[in-house]
Design a protein around this motif. Structure first.
Motif, mmCIF file in Angstrom:
data_model
loop_
_atom_site.group_PDB
_atom_site.id
_atom_site.type_symbol
_atom_site.label_atom_id
_atom_site.label_comp_id
_atom_site.label_asym_id
_atom_site.label_seq_id
_atom_site.Cartn_x
_atom_site.Cartn_y
_atom_site.Cartn_z
ATOM 1 N N GLN A 50 88.858 30.834 38.987
ATOM 2 C CA GLN A 50 89.302 30.969 40.368
ATOM 3 C C GLN A 50 88.362 30.212 41.300
ATOM 4 O O GLN A 50 87.180 30.021 40.974
ATOM 5 C CB GLN A 50 89.300 32.454 40.785
ATOM 6 N N GLY A 51 88.881 29.818 42.439
ATOM 7 C CA GLY A 51 88.030 29.294 43.492
ATOM 8 C C GLY A 51 87.539 30.454 44.334
ATOM 9 O O GLY A 51 88.330 31.339 44.681
ATOM 10 N N LEU A 52 86.257 30.459 44.634
ATOM 11 C CA LEU A 52 85.681 31.582 45.392
ATOM 12 C C LEU A 52 84.807 31.057 46.523
ATOM 13 O O LEU A 52 84.065 30.093 46.342
ATOM 14 C CB LEU A 52 84.846 32.471 44.459
ATOM 15 N N MET A 53 84.907 31.716 47.652
ATOM 16 C CA MET A 53 84.087 31.350 48.809
ATOM 17 C C MET A 53 83.586 32.605 49.497
ATOM 18 O O MET A 53 84.345 33.565 49.670
ATOM 19 C CB MET A 53 84.917 30.547 49.819
ATOM 20 N N ASN A 54 82.339 32.569 49.874
ATOM 21 C CA ASN A 54 81.771 33.679 50.642
ATOM 22 C C ASN A 54 81.838 33.306 52.115
ATOM 23 O O ASN A 54 81.396 32.232 52.507
ATOM 24 C CB ASN A 54 80.317 33.918 50.213
ATOM 25 N N LEU A 55 82.426 34.186 52.910
ATOM 26 C CA LEU A 55 82.556 33.948 54.341
ATOM 27 C C LEU A 55 81.727 34.955 55.115
ATOM 28 O O LEU A 55 81.906 36.164 54.955
ATOM 29 C CB LEU A 55 84.029 34.055 54.762
ATOM 30 N N ARG A 56 80.817 34.442 55.902
ATOM 31 C CA ARG A 56 80.060 35.290 56.840
ATOM 32 C C ARG A 56 80.496 34.900 58.236
ATOM 33 O O ARG A 56 80.455 33.729 58.598
ATOM 34 C CB ARG A 56 78.563 35.050 56.698
ATOM 35 N N LEU A 69 80.431 29.465 55.478
ATOM 36 C CA LEU A 69 81.380 29.505 54.371
ATOM 37 C C LEU A 69 80.767 28.774 53.177
ATOM 38 O O LEU A 69 80.468 27.584 53.263
ATOM 39 C CB LEU A 69 82.694 28.835 54.793
ATOM 40 N N THR A 70 80.573 29.493 52.095
ATOM 41 C CA THR A 70 79.860 28.936 50.946
ATOM 42 C C THR A 70 80.740 28.962 49.713
ATOM 43 O O THR A 70 81.261 30.031 49.348
ATOM 44 C CB THR A 70 78.575 29.756 50.661
ATOM 45 N N LEU A 71 80.883 27.815 49.072
ATOM 46 C CA LEU A 71 81.660 27.741 47.829
ATOM 47 C C LEU A 71 80.878 28.403 46.697
ATOM 48 O O LEU A 71 79.713 28.070 46.458
ATOM 49 C CB LEU A 71 81.914 26.281 47.468
ATOM 50 N N LEU A 72 81.508 29.314 45.982
ATOM 51 C CA LEU A 72 80.832 30.046 44.910
ATOM 52 C C LEU A 72 81.586 29.953 43.578
ATOM 53 O O LEU A 72 81.325 30.740 42.672
ATOM 54 C CB LEU A 72 80.694 31.530 45.294
ATOM 55 N N SER A 73 82.493 28.985 43.495
ATOM 56 C CA SER A 73 83.358 28.936 42.306
ATOM 57 C C SER A 73 82.564 28.825 41.007
ATOM 58 O O SER A 73 82.955 29.397 39.986
ATOM 59 C CB SER A 73 84.311 27.752 42.411
ATOM 60 N N ALA A 88 90.140 25.118 45.818
ATOM 61 C CA ALA A 88 88.955 25.618 46.513
ATOM 62 C C ALA A 88 88.266 24.551 47.363
ATOM 63 O O ALA A 88 87.934 24.796 48.527
ATOM 64 C CB ALA A 88 87.981 26.210 45.496
ATOM 65 N N HIS A 131 88.051 24.716 51.327
ATOM 66 C CA HIS A 131 86.730 24.843 51.941
ATOM 67 C C HIS A 131 86.586 23.838 53.086
ATOM 68 O O HIS A 131 86.138 24.186 54.184
ATOM 69 C CB HIS A 131 85.646 24.628 50.880
#
Lengths: 150, 53
Positions: free
Chosen positions: B38-44, A59-63, A41, A45
């Protein structure tokens, strides 16, 4: 996007695209949730931020903010339906579809991976509650929990 | 402290074990609950629209 992430952003509402362990979920007309291996991640990123720098994006990391559960079993739809208003019938909520909803008052995102396997994404702060609720809802079928969130 | 309505509606199962067998012995019917890091990313993304100045 597909060149850098491995899969294109879905254009159809409430769908997700898949490439290996990566998922791109449609959350809204201008919003997506990218899912990848935990260890990839941070690097991903950085790469995406570099590659998208000429575009208008955020783009915001939310892990750490979100927890992902994999739910598997022949009665997974019945169990989730006890606390979720979505129509989870096998003929309606199909593999490749995702939706944001609530599960017993907790905001969740559900992904149907295959017919009897779902991924549930919720805030990490609600994960313990969600896990407890899932166990409670699954008593009549039996359940087993592996790899708990610590 | 008085219990609120919201508290009262919480599942009373915080002591539920990690495993519960199927009551009729059909272990294949059990729900597998697996926390999946998991790795998670919010994309706008505005889709190429220029931000208004």
């Amino acid at each position: 996007m597909s060149r850098h992430f491995g899969t294109a952003l879905p254009q159809e509402a409430n769908r997700f695209s898949v490439s290996g362990d990566r998922r791109a979920l449609w959350l809204g007309p201008d919003e997506s949730l990218l899912v990848c291996a935990d260890q990839d991640a941070a690097e991903l990123h950085r790469t995406l931020c570099t590659q998208l720098k000429d575009q208008h994006f955020q783009l915001t990391l939310l892990s750490d903010a979100l927890a992902v559960y994999e739910l598997n079993g022949p009665y997974v739809r019945e169990i989730l339906a006890k606390g979720c208003a979505l129509d989870l019938h096998v003929s309606v909520f199909l593999p490749g579809q995702c939706a944001q909803s609530s599960l017993e008052r907790v905001s969740v995102t559900l992904m149907c991976e295959v017919e009897n396997r779902f991924r549930l994404i919720c805030r990490t702060s609600f994960a313990d509650y969600v896990e407890t609720w899932l166990k409670d809802a699954a008593i009549e079928y039996g359940y087993s929990v592996s790899n708990r969130l610590k | 402290m008085a219990q609120t309505k919201s508290d009262a509606q919480q599942p009373q199962s915080s002591t539920l074990p990690e495993q519960m067998p199927n009551p009729e012995g059909r272990q294949e019917d059990c729900l597998q609950i697996n926390y999946h890091p998991q790795g998670l990313m919010n994309l706008r993304n505005s889709g190429g629209c220029e931000a208004k100045s």
